[in-house]
Design a protein around this motif. Structure first.
Motif, short mmCIF file in Angstrom:
data_model
loop_
_atom_site.label_atom_id
_atom_site.label_comp_id
_atom_site.label_asym_id
_atom_site.label_seq_id
_atom_site.Cartn_x
_atom_site.Cartn_y
_atom_site.Cartn_z
N ARG A 1 1.00 -1.26 -0.11
CA ARG A 1 0.06 0.02 0.08
C ARG A 1 0.83 1.09 0.15
NH1 ARG A 1 -2.54 3.29 -1.66
NH2 ARG A 1 -4.61 4.17 -0.66
N THR A 2 2.05 1.30 0.63
CA THR A 2 2.84 2.38 0.82
C THR A 2 3.74 2.69 -0.81
OG1 THR A 2 3.54 1.78 3.12
CG2 THR A 2 4.73 3.53 2.13
N ARG A 3 4.00 1.41 -1.44
CA ARG A 3 4.70 1.52 -2.58
C ARG A 3 3.45 2.23 -3.52
NH1 ARG A 3 6.92 -3.60 -1.24
NH2 ARG A 3 5.29 -4.70 -2.10
N GLU A 4 2.28 1.82 -3.57
CA GLU A 4 1.17 2.02 -4.48
C GLU A 4 1.00 3.61 -4.26
OE1 GLU A 4 -3.66 1.44 -5.10
OE2 GLU A 4 -2.64 0.46 -3.83
N PHE A 5 0.77 4.11 -2.93
CA PHE A 5 0.79 5.49 -2.72
C PHE A 5 1.84 6.32 -3.31
CE2 PHE A 5 1.72 9.19 0.14
CZ PHE A 5 0.30 9.73 0.03
N LEU A 6 2.95 5.90 -2.94
CA LEU A 6 4.24 6.94 -3.43
C LEU A 6 4.22 6.94 -4.86
CD1 LEU A 6 6.79 5.66 -0.67
CD2 LEU A 6 5.84 7.84 -1.01
N ALA A 7 4.00 5.62 -5.63
CA ALA A 7 4.01 5.60 -6.98
C ALA A 7 2.89 6.69 -7.65
CB ALA A 7 3.76 4.21 -7.54
N LYS A 8 1.90 6.96 -7.03
CA LYS A 8 0.83 7.77 -7.48
C LYS A 8 1.19 9.40 -7.23
CE LYS A 8 -3.16 5.04 -7.19
NZ LYS A 8 -4.54 4.66 -6.42
N VAL A 9 1.82 9.56 -5.87
CA VAL A 9 2.27 10.79 -5.53
C VAL A 9 3.50 11.40 -6.26
CG1 VAL A 9 3.11 12.23 -3.71
CG2 VAL A 9 1.07 10.68 -3.28
N LEU A 10 4.42 10.43 -6.43
CA LEU A 10 5.67 11.00 -7.24
C LEU A 10 5.64 10.74 -8.66
CD1 LEU A 10 8.17 9.12 -4.69
CD2 LEU A 10 7.46 11.48 -4.63
N GLY A 11 4.52 10.13 -9.21
CA GLY A 11 4.32 10.08 -10.58
C GLY A 11 5.29 9.23 -11.28
#
Length: 260
Positions: free
Chosen positions: A250-260
């Motif tokens: 879930r952390t990886r998914e969130f960061l992937a969206k936020v950091l593009g």
């Protein structure tokens, strides 16, 4: 207790639950923030970050669990093994230990910058007006706004208003300072001036808990990053661990969206 062993700004959050209208927003959060530590709270919208922040100084009551600062409840006292909510005046006095800076400044529009800063120390700390003014001038200078002491909020930019709000929070000399998305209401070009002030505070040893969406800032300033999702602490660790090598999907998914 000797002066050497006195703690300042130890936040202890134990099994905290909070619901709004039947929806559980915090689902048994455990988190300890050490004195002088800088903790960044990250997570998607609705994850419970701001609610958790507001439980620390009792702006939100908890349904279960406990929150203490240096072993003391902010909104309650323990009598005969049970927690009893304090009277509002007592809550306000204890709340002086925990300053909070909101995303929308919340300055009094009819007061100048320096009047906004001195209001709480006079009312709650019982400082004389002359002492409060001396304190306020020093704090406004610290946030780079000594020259705006007599300006009203409407005469200040958003970044300047937020820096006045930080000075106002510091005026009570809190053990803990909370920031709830301190830059989210600012135009992009004004974000840097507020983050610079928070960087300076982090160097001074005040316990800081910062809800932020500024990933680069969290990486630079925080001692620890805590990732919340669906009312739970999913992952925590050093900025490098959580932001560069997240363990939880879930952390990886969130960061992937936020950091593009």
């Amino acid at each position: 207790m000797t002066a050497a062993t006195v703690t300042r700004g130890l936040v202890d959050i134990r099994n905290v639950h909070k619901s709004f209208h039947g929806t559980e927003v915090l689902r048994g959060v455990d988190l300890t923030v050490q004195p002088g530590e800088v903790v960044a709270l990250l997570g998607p919208s609705g994850s419970g970050k701001s609610t958790l922040l507001r439980t620390i100084n009792h702006l939100e009551t908890v349904d279960a669990g406990s929150v203490t600062v240096d072993g003391e409840f902010i909104g309650y006292e323990l009598r005969h093994g049970k927690l009893h909510e304090l009277r509002e005046r007592e809550i306000l006095q204890r709340r002086t230990q925990v300053g909070i800076v909101f995303q929308n400044f919340h300055l009094f529009p009819h007061l100048t910058a320096i009047e906004n800063v001195i209001e709480a120390p006079i009312a709650l700390k019982r400082l004389s007006k002359s002492d409060a003014l001396e304190l306020a001038r020093g704090l406004l200078d610290r946030v780079g706004l000594a020259h705006k002491a007599d300006a009203y909020p409407r005469q200040l930019s958003g970044g300047q208003q937020q820096r006045v709000a930080i000075a106002r929070a510091l005026a009570l000399q809190p053990k803990v300072l909370l920031f709830d998305e301190p830059t989210s209401a600012l135009d992009p070009e004004l974000v840097g001036e507020v983050l610079d002030v928070i960087r300076d505070l982090a160097k001074l040893g005040t316990t800081l808990v910062i809800v932020t969406h500024e990933i680069g800032f969290a990486r630079e300033v925080a001692d620890r990053v805590v990732f919340l999702d669906d009312g739970r602490v999913i992952e925590q660790g050093s900025p490098d661990e959580v932001l560069s090598r997240p363990r939880h999907p879930r952390t990886r998914e969130f960061l992937a969206k936020v950091l593009g």
